[in-house]
Design an enzyme around this catalytic site. Structure first.
Site, PDB file in Angstrom:
ATOM      1  N   CYS A 161      13.341  10.665   7.807  1.00 19.83           N
ATOM      2  CA  CYS A 161      13.502  10.117   9.115  1.00 19.83           C
ATOM      3  C   CYS A 161      15.144  10.027   9.796  1.00 19.83           C
ATOM      4  CB  CYS A 161      12.328   8.532   9.710  1.00 19.83           C
ATOM      5  SG  CYS A 161      13.478   7.431   8.592  1.00 19.83           S
ATOM      6  N   GLU A 209       9.204   1.106  10.929  1.00 27.33           N
ATOM      7  CA  GLU A 209      10.609   2.391  10.681  1.00 27.33           C
ATOM      8  C   GLU A 209       9.549   3.679  10.549  1.00 27.33           C
ATOM      9  OE1 GLU A 209      13.429   1.477  10.627  1.00 27.33           O
ATOM     10  OE2 GLU A 209      13.543  -0.240  10.127  1.00 27.33           O
ATOM     11  N   LYS A 268       0.976  -1.045  -0.066  1.00 28.75           N
ATOM     12  CA  LYS A 268       0.525  -0.280  -0.262  1.00 28.75           C
ATOM     13  C   LYS A 268       0.462   0.776   0.297  1.00 28.75           C
ATOM     14  CE  LYS A 268      -1.495   3.028   1.892  1.00 28.75           C
ATOM     15  NZ  LYS A 268      -1.235   4.063   1.620  1.00 28.75           N
ATOM     16  N   GLU A 292       9.950  16.283  15.212  1.00 30.01           N
ATOM     17  CA  GLU A 292      10.547  16.285  13.941  1.00 30.01           C
ATOM     18  C   GLU A 292      10.327  17.766  12.669  1.00 30.01           C
ATOM     19  OE1 GLU A 292       9.597  12.962  12.177  1.00 30.01           O
ATOM     20  OE2 GLU A 292      11.872  12.193  10.697  1.00 30.01           O
TER      21      GLU A 292
HETATM   22  P1  ADP Z   1       3.033  11.807   6.294  1.00 25.66           P
HETATM   23  O1  ADP Z   1       2.040  12.269   7.423  1.00 25.66           O
HETATM   24  O2  ADP Z   1       3.871  11.478   6.004  1.00 25.66           O
HETATM   25  O3  ADP Z   1       1.920  10.773   5.611  1.00 25.66           O
HETATM   26  P2  ADP Z   1       1.541   9.177   7.846  1.00 25.66           P
HETATM   27  O4  ADP Z   1       2.722   8.027   8.756  1.00 25.66           O
HETATM   28  O5  ADP Z   1       0.460   9.764   7.193  1.00 25.66           O
HETATM   29  O6  ADP Z   1       2.693   9.671   7.451  1.00 25.66           O
HETATM   30  O7  ADP Z   1       1.748   8.168   6.092  1.00 25.66           O
HETATM   31  C1  ADP Z   1       2.695   6.753   5.750  1.00 25.66           C
HETATM   32  C2  ADP Z   1       2.188   6.517   5.197  1.00 25.66           C
HETATM   33  O8  ADP Z   1       0.796   5.572   6.036  1.00 25.66           O
HETATM   34  C3  ADP Z   1       1.040   6.372   4.251  1.00 25.66           C
HETATM   35  O9  ADP Z   1       1.161   4.843   3.196  1.00 25.66           O
HETATM   36  C4  ADP Z   1       0.085   6.407   4.515  1.00 25.66           C
HETATM   37  O10 ADP Z   1      -1.119   6.346   3.678  1.00 25.66           O
HETATM   38  C5  ADP Z   1      -0.012   5.485   5.245  1.00 25.66           C
HETATM   39  N1  ADP Z   1      -1.200   5.938   5.965  1.00 25.66           N
HETATM   40  C6  ADP Z   1      -2.102   7.184   6.873  1.00 25.66           C
HETATM   41  N2  ADP Z   1      -2.923   6.575   7.922  1.00 25.66           N
HETATM   42  C7  ADP Z   1      -3.317   5.213   8.279  1.00 25.66           C
HETATM   43  C8  ADP Z   1      -3.724   4.288   8.433  1.00 25.66           C
HETATM   44  N3  ADP Z   1      -4.796   5.050   9.307  1.00 25.66           N
HETATM   45  N4  ADP Z   1      -3.766   3.069   8.527  1.00 25.66           N
HETATM   46  C9  ADP Z   1      -2.980   2.828   7.044  1.00 25.66           C
HETATM   47  N5  ADP Z   1      -2.011   3.240   7.400  1.00 25.66           N
HETATM   48  C10 ADP Z   1      -2.440   4.598   7.264  1.00 25.66           C
END
Ligand code: ADP
Length: 492
Positions: free
Chosen positions: A293, A259, A182, A388
């Site tokens: 990161c 990570e 994903k 961060e």
């Molecule tokens: P950023 O804010 O830098 O985008 P995230 O941690 O939100 O960092 O995003 C990293 C990954 O996690 C992306 O692939 C995003 O689509 C996914 N993501 C965000 N929210 C969720 C969730 N509730 N469940 C699963 N994956 C998620």
């Protein structure tokens, strides 16, 4: 200036399930935006729970056959993919710059770096050795075998849209797992291009699946975490989402690797080689416009060299060319989106309001562009110290003694990476040992490579900090996708 593809068929706009290019069952799509121009690059399927279940089903059906191949077979598939990536590196870099914004040269660097994991884990797949343990009983053997964990759900971020995928996928596939990827909603095309190259490398159907989604991410994420056929989640992203995934995964007791965020200290002691410290700080802070990161977030400089270091750093930063990543003059591209620009702006404004000085930059450009910035007079009350920044802000703090700076450096819930520059051998060992992080750069600002273990560490009480669980890359990375099976063999 505008992107050209040698092979336009790598720019895939459908999702990938069971070796077929598919749309969302609902027919929904979402737009992907070029961060440099803010124009739409294209659309991809907006998939939901129904679609991810299809992908999981495909990965499950493919699992037995893939797991039962010989290690050499899996090695050959991965090596074929490695060649495909290198052959198509220019197009892959073009896609990366288009959706992420980083300069074309940086994108090429990421594609080549990402490819090293595929080659590395191709080779590692042949070295997943078991053990024979001396038994306490007569006529008895203890044998430990290593088995793939099963179907893995991989969730990846937009800052390294290609390498974060190859780092996870190649370890998982090498171990004998099958995967549902994903990718980040902002950067699906790099993932889909890799899927196309996997087809060309002959991967059997269902081994690799890519599901694109934006607004359905919460329910899709929940399904990945709670579906019984998924045995592991491997995630790179924010600590907040990492914690949520861990919580959601508990009901099915999934193995999970995370990570997460960092807040890396970067310390320059007064005995350091200042030129090389400036060079290291530039690489560590401004690579990917600070959207990494492991980027330096807090730069601590000993007082006697503070002014000199600051002015040399600002001087280098003044040579940056910020612009569209396809312009050959560009050294630094845009940030990913307005949310990122707003965060950086808030951090700079907060620091300035509390007494920081802007040596260079400090303001928004147009659109998603932000001028690379050097701030001096930083203090621990400023937001950058604890959050961060994920942007091109070099925040310089002054310190007097080693004791003082070690306390400041470790005063963070994060424990991913830390860096320092010194030529005193005793101090090098002492500080490397005392930094509460998983990765330490000593006299270098660059620590990532496929040979070394990437991941977050713990504090002196061995409490895991909030930067994650598990390791990626290196000889340890494959362990995250492996289960041990102990065979007690009696009556010999
Ligand atoms: P950023 O804010 O830098 O985008 P995230 O941690 O939100 O960092 O995003 C990293 C990954 O996690 C992306 O692939 C995003 O689509 C996914 N993501 C965000 N929210 C969720 C969730 N509730 N469940 C699963 N994956 C998620």
């Amino acid at each position: 200036k505008s992107p050209k593809f040698k092979d336009p068929s790598l720019f895939c706009k459908s999702a990938f399930i069971n070796n077929e290019w598919v749309n969302a069952k609902s027919g929904e799509t979402y737009s992907v935006i070029d961060p440099a121009t803010e124009n739409e690059i294209g659309k991809v399927p907006e998939m939901n729970v129904e679609d991810i279940r299809e992908a999981i089903k495909a990965a499950k059906s493919a699992f037995k056959e893939w797991a039962n191949l010989t290690a050499k077979n899996r090695h050959d598939f991965l090596l074929a993919l490695h060649s495909q990536i290198l052959e198509n590196q220019n197009d892959l870099a073009t896609i990366l710059t288009l959706e992420n914004g980083k300069s074309y040269n940086e994108s090429l660097g990421e594609i080549r770096y990402g490819a090293t994991f595929v080659e590395w884990f191709a080779q590692e797949s042949r070295r997943v050795y078991g053990d024979v343990i001396p038994s306490p009983f007569k006529n008895h053997k203890i044998i430990v075998e290593k088995q793939p964990i099963g179907v893995v759900g991989l969730i990846t971020p937009w800052n390294f849209p290609s390498a974060m995928i190859t780092r996870k996928v190649s370890a998982a596939l090498a171990a004998g797992c099958t995967v549902v990827i994903k990718p980040a909603p902002e950067t699906p095309y790099s993932a889909l291009a890799l899927a196309e190259l996997a087809v060309r490398s002959g991967f059997p159907k269902g081994v690799i699946n890519v599901v694109t989604t934006d607004k359905h991410i919460k329910e899709v994420g929940l399904e990945l975490c709670t579906n019984l056929d998924v045995k592991k989640i491997s995630f790179t992203g924010s600590s907040a989402v990492g914690k949520l995934l861990m919580e959601q995964s508990s009901s099915t007791l999934k193995n999970i690797s995370l990570e997460l965020g960092g807040n890396a200290p970067f310390i320059i002691f007064d005995d350091a080689d200042i030129d090389s410290a400036v060079e290291g700080a530039i690489a560590c802070k401004f690579r990917a416009m600070g959207q990494a990161c492991i980027a330096a977030n807090r730069i601590y400089v000993q007082s006697s060299i503070y002014a000199e270091f600051a002015s040399r750093l600002a001087d280098k930063v003044s040579g940056f060319q910020v612009g569209n990543g396809f312009d050959p003059k560009t050294t630094h591209g845009p940030l990913i989106n307005q949310r990122a620009v707003n965060k950086v702006t808030r951090h700079v404004e907060d620091a300035v309001a509390k007494g920081a000085e802007i040596l260079i930059g400090g303001t928004k450009h147009t659109g998603n562009f932000f001028y690379p910035t050097v701030l001096t007079n930083m203090t621990k009350e400023m937001v950058i110290t604890s959050e961060e920044t994920f942007g091109p802000i070099a925040a310089l703090y002054k310190f007097e003694t080693e004791d003082e700076v070690m306390k400041l450096a470790n005063d963070s819930p994060y424990g991913l990476a830390g860096y320092f520059y010194s030529r005193d051998i005793g101090r090098c060992w002492r500080v490397a040992n005392a930094l509460e992080v998983g990765m330490v750069g000593v006299n270098t600002g660059i620590i990532h490579n496929c040979e070394a273990p990437f991941g977050g560490g713990s504090d002196i009480f061995i409490n895991i900090k909030e930067s994650g669980l598990g390791r990626e890359g290196s000889k340890y990375g494959i362990d995250d996708f492996i289960d041990l099976k102990y065979v007690s063999m009696g009556g010999l």
